[in-house]
Design an enzyme around this catalytic site. Structure first.
Site, PDB file in Angstrom:
ATOM      1  N   HIS A  68       0.830  -1.198   0.000  1.00  0.00           N
ATOM      2  CA  HIS A  68       0.000   0.000   0.000  1.00  0.00           C
ATOM      3  C   HIS A  68       0.868   1.252   0.000  1.00  0.00           C
ATOM      4  O   HIS A  68       2.051   1.201   0.358  1.00  0.00           O
ATOM      5  CB  HIS A  68      -0.933  -0.012   1.203  1.00  0.00           C
TER       6      HIS A  68
ATOM      7  N   GLU B  52       0.916   3.864   1.917  1.00  0.00           N
ATOM      8  CA  GLU B  52       1.442   4.213   3.233  1.00  0.00           C
ATOM      9  C   GLU B  52       2.640   3.345   3.588  1.00  0.00           C
ATOM     10  O   GLU B  52       3.638   3.821   4.136  1.00  0.00           O
ATOM     11  CB  GLU B  52       0.363   4.027   4.320  1.00  0.00           C
TER      12      GLU B  52
ATOM     13  N   CYS C  41      -6.193   1.242   5.509  1.00  0.00           N
ATOM     14  CA  CYS C  41      -6.722  -0.049   5.941  1.00  0.00           C
ATOM     15  C   CYS C  41      -6.153  -0.355   7.326  1.00  0.00           C
ATOM     16  O   CYS C  41      -5.279   0.364   7.818  1.00  0.00           O
ATOM     17  CB  CYS C  41      -6.329  -1.137   4.945  1.00  0.00           C
TER      18      CYS C  41
ATOM     19  N   CYS D 137      -2.248  -0.826   7.395  1.00  0.00           N
ATOM     20  CA  CYS D 137      -1.541   0.453   7.313  1.00  0.00           C
ATOM     21  C   CYS D 137      -1.760   1.285   8.570  1.00  0.00           C
ATOM     22  O   CYS D 137      -0.846   1.971   9.031  1.00  0.00           O
ATOM     23  CB  CYS D 137      -1.973   1.225   6.072  1.00  0.00           C
TER      24      CYS D 137
END
Length: 154
Positions: A84, A86, A112, A115
């Site tokens: 992801h 992040e 999410c 993260c």
């Protein structure tokens, strides 16, 4: 003249979210384009976008297993080839020795739960996000951690 220039300048939130959206254009994900910008004292420390690890075949070449299996958004992250935005921003900061403790992160999509946990442990103090994401546990954990959360309003 000076006042006219200042009237057209974006706010800091607009500036950093525009950059997060621009970073997202580098995605290799077939399902969602996400970009993140880590900022401290109005300075950019790291960026990240969602996609496979460096040097690996992109999802456009291999296909998306989650898409092929009909996995809904927000579920079964472990079978995704990509990282992801992040995660990539945190990794970039670590790789180059950049301290992000106490920083803010601008993300064009709500984090999410995976993260969220990483952002908490990385010492991020504020998350500014643009689009919702179906992950109530992430929001609950961020609130429990005392994370400052803001929805970007242009």
């Amino acid at each position: 003249m000076q006042d006219a220039l200042q009237d057209h300048r974006p706010s800091w939130d607009e500036y950093f979210m525009t950059l997060a959206n621009q970073v997202a254009t580098r995605t290799t994900c077939l399902r969602r384009a996400v970009g993140a910008v880590v900022v401290k004292d109005r300075r950019i420390l790291a960026t990240g976008y969602n996609g496979v690890p460096s040097g690996l075949a992109h999802c456009g070449e291999t296909g998306c297993l989650r898409q092929q299996l009909g996995v809904p958004s927000g579920q079964r992250h472990e079978i995704c080839r990509g990282l992801h935005a992040e995660q990539n921003a945190i990794i970039q900061a670590a790789k180059y020795g950049i301290n992000i403790d106490g920083a803010s992160i601008y993300i064009n999509t709500q984090p999410c739960v995976v993260c969220a946990k990483m952002l908490i442990n990385a010492g991020i103090k504020e998350i500014v996000y643009q689009n919702p994401y179906p992950d109530e546990l992430a929001m609950s954990m961020l609130q429990e951690a005392g994370m400052a959360l803001r929805v970007f309003q242009p």
